[in-house]
Write a protein that holds these residues in place. Structure first.
Motif, PDB file in Angstrom:
ATOM      1  N   ALA A  88      -8.769 -13.243 -20.250  1.00  0.00           N
ATOM      2  CA  ALA A  88      -8.626 -14.333 -21.214  1.00  0.00           C
ATOM      3  C   ALA A  88      -7.493 -14.057 -22.191  1.00  0.00           C
ATOM      4  CB  ALA A  88      -9.935 -14.525 -21.964  1.00  0.00           C
ATOM      5  N   ALA A  89      -7.412 -12.834 -22.684  1.00  0.00           N
ATOM      6  CA  ALA A  89      -6.388 -12.484 -23.675  1.00  0.00           C
ATOM      7  C   ALA A  89      -4.984 -12.601 -23.098  1.00  0.00           C
ATOM      8  CB  ALA A  89      -6.619 -11.071 -24.193  1.00  0.00           C
ATOM      9  N   ALA A  90      -4.849 -12.422 -21.781  1.00  0.00           N
ATOM     10  CA  ALA A  90      -3.541 -12.522 -21.146  1.00  0.00           C
ATOM     11  C   ALA A  90      -3.060 -13.955 -21.022  1.00  0.00           C
ATOM     12  CB  ALA A  90      -3.588 -11.878 -19.763  1.00  0.00           C
ATOM     13  N   ARG A  91      -3.929 -14.918 -21.288  1.00  0.00           N
ATOM     14  CA  ARG A  91      -3.572 -16.323 -21.108  1.00  0.00           C
ATOM     15  C   ARG A  91      -3.353 -17.061 -22.430  1.00  0.00           C
ATOM     16  NH1 ARG A  91      -7.531 -19.246 -17.278  1.00  0.00           N
ATOM     17  NH2 ARG A  91      -5.709 -20.597 -17.010  1.00  0.00           N
ATOM     18  N   VAL A  92      -3.643 -16.403 -23.532  1.00  0.00           N
ATOM     19  CA  VAL A  92      -3.454 -17.028 -24.843  1.00  0.00           C
ATOM     20  C   VAL A  92      -2.737 -16.045 -25.752  1.00  0.00           C
ATOM     21  CG1 VAL A  92      -5.501 -18.484 -24.602  1.00  0.00           C
ATOM     22  CG2 VAL A  92      -5.715 -16.244 -25.698  1.00  0.00           C
ATOM     23  N   SER A  93      -2.085 -16.550 -26.772  1.00  0.00           N
ATOM     24  CA  SER A  93      -1.353 -15.651 -27.670  1.00  0.00           C
ATOM     25  C   SER A  93      -2.277 -14.902 -28.608  1.00  0.00           C
ATOM     26  CB  SER A  93      -0.323 -16.449 -28.473  1.00  0.00           C
ATOM     27  OG  SER A  93      -0.960 -17.381 -29.321  1.00  0.00           O
ATOM     28  N   ASP A  94      -3.500 -15.370 -28.762  1.00  0.00           N
ATOM     29  CA  ASP A  94      -4.442 -14.777 -29.705  1.00  0.00           C
ATOM     30  C   ASP A  94      -5.016 -13.456 -29.195  1.00  0.00           C
ATOM     31  OD1 ASP A  94      -4.454 -17.763 -29.548  1.00  0.00           O
ATOM     32  OD2 ASP A  94      -5.476 -17.559 -31.477  1.00  0.00           O
ATOM     33  N   ASP A  95      -5.245 -12.520 -30.111  1.00  0.00           N
ATOM     34  CA  ASP A  95      -6.049 -11.349 -29.819  1.00  0.00           C
ATOM     35  C   ASP A  95      -7.518 -11.737 -29.928  1.00  0.00           C
ATOM     36  OD1 ASP A  95      -3.919  -9.653 -29.330  1.00  0.00           O
ATOM     37  OD2 ASP A  95      -3.791  -8.979 -31.414  1.00  0.00           O
ATOM     38  N   LEU A  96      -8.371 -11.033 -29.172  1.00  0.00           N
ATOM     39  CA  LEU A  96      -9.779 -11.397 -29.064  1.00  0.00           C
ATOM     40  C   LEU A  96     -10.643 -10.194 -29.397  1.00  0.00           C
ATOM     41  CD1 LEU A  96      -9.565 -13.295 -25.637  1.00  0.00           C
ATOM     42  CD2 LEU A  96      -9.271 -14.255 -27.937  1.00  0.00           C
ATOM     43  N   CYS A  97     -11.531 -10.361 -30.365  1.00  0.00           N
ATOM     44  CA  CYS A  97     -12.439  -9.298 -30.777  1.00  0.00           C
ATOM     45  C   CYS A  97     -13.874  -9.815 -30.711  1.00  0.00           C
ATOM     46  CB  CYS A  97     -12.141  -8.842 -32.204  1.00  0.00           C
ATOM     47  SG  CYS A  97     -10.453  -8.257 -32.464  1.00  0.00           S
ATOM     48  N   LEU A  98     -14.792  -8.953 -30.301  1.00  0.00           N
ATOM     49  CA  LEU A  98     -16.196  -9.311 -30.212  1.00  0.00           C
ATOM     50  C   LEU A  98     -17.024  -8.398 -31.094  1.00  0.00           C
ATOM     51  CD1 LEU A  98     -16.524  -9.963 -26.373  1.00  0.00           C
ATOM     52  CD2 LEU A  98     -16.715 -11.672 -28.205  1.00  0.00           C
ATOM     53  N   LEU A  99     -17.829  -9.010 -31.967  1.00  0.00           N
ATOM     54  CA  LEU A  99     -18.719  -8.284 -32.853  1.00  0.00           C
ATOM     55  C   LEU A  99     -20.162  -8.545 -32.443  1.00  0.00           C
ATOM     56  CD1 LEU A  99     -16.016  -8.878 -34.572  1.00  0.00           C
ATOM     57  CD2 LEU A  99     -17.433  -8.338 -36.551  1.00  0.00           C
ATOM     58  N   GLN A 100     -20.977  -7.494 -32.462  1.00  0.00           N
ATOM     59  CA  GLN A 100     -22.382  -7.594 -32.091  1.00  0.00           C
ATOM     60  C   GLN A 100     -23.253  -7.146 -33.259  1.00  0.00           C
ATOM     61  OE1 GLN A 100     -23.881  -4.908 -28.951  1.00  0.00           O
ATOM     62  NE2 GLN A 100     -24.729  -6.724 -27.963  1.00  0.00           N
ATOM     63  N   ARG A 101     -24.325  -7.885 -33.488  1.00  0.00           N
ATOM     64  CA  ARG A 101     -25.249  -7.539 -34.569  1.00  0.00           C
ATOM     65  C   ARG A 101     -26.242  -6.515 -34.063  1.00  0.00           C
ATOM     66  NH1 ARG A 101     -29.964  -9.060 -37.459  1.00  0.00           N
ATOM     67  NH2 ARG A 101     -29.584  -9.470 -39.684  1.00  0.00           N
ATOM     68  N   ILE A 220      -7.446 -13.731 -33.393  1.00  0.00           N
ATOM     69  CA  ILE A 220      -6.354 -13.478 -34.343  1.00  0.00           C
ATOM     70  C   ILE A 220      -5.047 -13.872 -33.675  1.00  0.00           C
ATOM     71  CG2 ILE A 220      -5.232 -11.810 -35.861  1.00  0.00           C
ATOM     72  CD1 ILE A 220      -7.696  -9.962 -35.323  1.00  0.00           C
ATOM     73  N   ARG A 221      -4.412 -14.886 -34.208  1.00  0.00           N
ATOM     74  CA  ARG A 221      -3.102 -15.317 -33.708  1.00  0.00           C
ATOM     75  C   ARG A 221      -2.041 -14.937 -34.736  1.00  0.00           C
ATOM     76  NH1 ARG A 221      -2.495 -21.497 -32.348  1.00  0.00           N
ATOM     77  NH2 ARG A 221      -3.976 -20.813 -30.753  1.00  0.00           N
ATOM     78  N   ILE A 222      -1.034 -14.201 -34.287  1.00  0.00           N
ATOM     79  CA  ILE A 222       0.045 -13.773 -35.166  1.00  0.00           C
ATOM     80  C   ILE A 222       1.267 -14.674 -34.952  1.00  0.00           C
ATOM     81  CG2 ILE A 222       1.623 -11.909 -35.768  1.00  0.00           C
ATOM     82  CD1 ILE A 222      -1.255 -11.364 -36.576  1.00  0.00           C
ATOM     83  N   ALA A 223       1.764 -15.239 -36.033  1.00  0.00           N
ATOM     84  CA  ALA A 223       3.011 -15.999 -36.007  1.00  0.00           C
ATOM     85  C   ALA A 223       4.020 -15.274 -36.899  1.00  0.00           C
ATOM     86  CB  ALA A 223       2.791 -17.424 -36.505  1.00  0.00           C
ATOM     87  N   VAL A 224       5.173 -14.975 -36.352  1.00  0.00           N
ATOM     88  CA  VAL A 224       6.231 -14.283 -37.100  1.00  0.00           C
ATOM     89  C   VAL A 224       7.484 -15.156 -37.081  1.00  0.00           C
ATOM     90  CG1 VAL A 224       7.653 -12.211 -37.269  1.00  0.00           C
ATOM     91  CG2 VAL A 224       5.270 -12.022 -36.509  1.00  0.00           C
TER      92      VAL A 224
END
Length: 272
Positions: A88-101, A220-224
């Motif tokens: 999934a991360a390879a197809r969008v510019s955004d970084d992907l993080c998963l948090l678990q409770r 997280i999408r980074i725009a520079v």
């Protein structure tokens, strides 16, 4: 130069306040403003430096749920990646993080594809609870962490929250686990080159909860963009100056702004 997609300084000084606002679920990723300029480099880094930009304590079935949410607006892909989250991360510019409770009620970072970190290393944050993720941000005390945790607890599947964070940097690099090279470039840049070196770095962040697993998906999408492109009118220049000057000194120091103060002043003089 393109028109920068995000100009969060128009809303005032930088702040630690969560500033989360609800957005339409279909806008979790789309439109992807950075895919054209970032995806080829992102994919290369994902393959060449995988140990630095990916980790997971979660089974692939949970990663697949997140992957589906991120890419359901895209056509199918046959590209091969080691895990569903990386696919999934390879197809969008955004970084992907998963948090678990956890059973202790703490939200922990349990998986991530993080290729454009803003001056932090994934290895240092992997498995950390929310409080550890925010250390050493000034004033990220237990009250703030508890407030964010309650917000995460109350988030319902189908809701998407969005916020923006911003800073300035020397050069246009996006893979920046270490700020030292950028600070060195700033120190070596003469005042009359400030506009050619300074860039506005914006984080577009979204938070959503997965219906099946209850995991939190943090994108997280980074725009520079060149600072000159962002400050293309007198109104924008005035807003940026007010935001820069109005940011709490402790937060400005945390962001490394003293290293850029000289160049920012030179750029503003040039534009005024």
């Amino acid at each position: 130069m393109r028109e920068p997609p995000y100009l969060p300084f128009l809303s005032g000084p930088a702040s630690l306040a969560p500033g989360l606002k609800p957005i339409a679920p279909e806008n979790l990723i789309a439109p992807d403003t950075e895919a054209e300029v970032w995806l080829p480099d992102k994919r290369r880094i994902m393959r060449d430096r995988r140990a630095e930009v990916f980790f997971s304590n979660l089974p692939d079935a949970l990663l697949a749920e997140a992957s589906a949410l991120v890419t359901d607006h895209l056509p199918p892909s046959e590209e091969d990646w080691p895990t569903p989250l990386e696919a999934a991360a390879a197809r969008v510019s955004d970084d992907l993080c998963l948090l678990q409770r956890g059973a202790d009620g703490l939200w922990r970072l349990e998986a991530a594809s993080l290729v454009a970190p803003t001056f932090w290393r994934l290895a240092d944050k992997a498995g950390q609870p929310l409080g550890g993720l925010h250390d050493p941000v000034p004033d990220a005390n237990l009250g703030l962490v508890s407030r964010i945790a309650r917000m995460f607890d109350g988030l319902r599947p189908g809701q998407v929250l969005e916020r923006f964070n911003w800073t300035v940097q020397a050069g246009d690099a996006r893979f920046t686990p270490d700020a030292a090279p950028l600070k060195a470039l700033a120190a070596a840049t003469p005042d009359d080159s400030a506009l050619s070196v300074l860039h506005l770095r914006v984080e577009r962040q979204t938070i959503s909860k997965l219906a099946g697993s209850g995991l939190l998906l943090f994108t997280i999408r980074i725009a520079v963009d060149p600072l000159e492109a962002a400050l293309s009118s007198p109104e924008r220049i005035a807003a940026f100056r007010a935001a820069w000057d109005g940011t709490d000194p402790a937060l400005a120091a945390y962001k490394g702004w003293p290293h850029y103060e000289r160049l920012v002043r030179a750029a503003l003089r040039c534009l005024s």
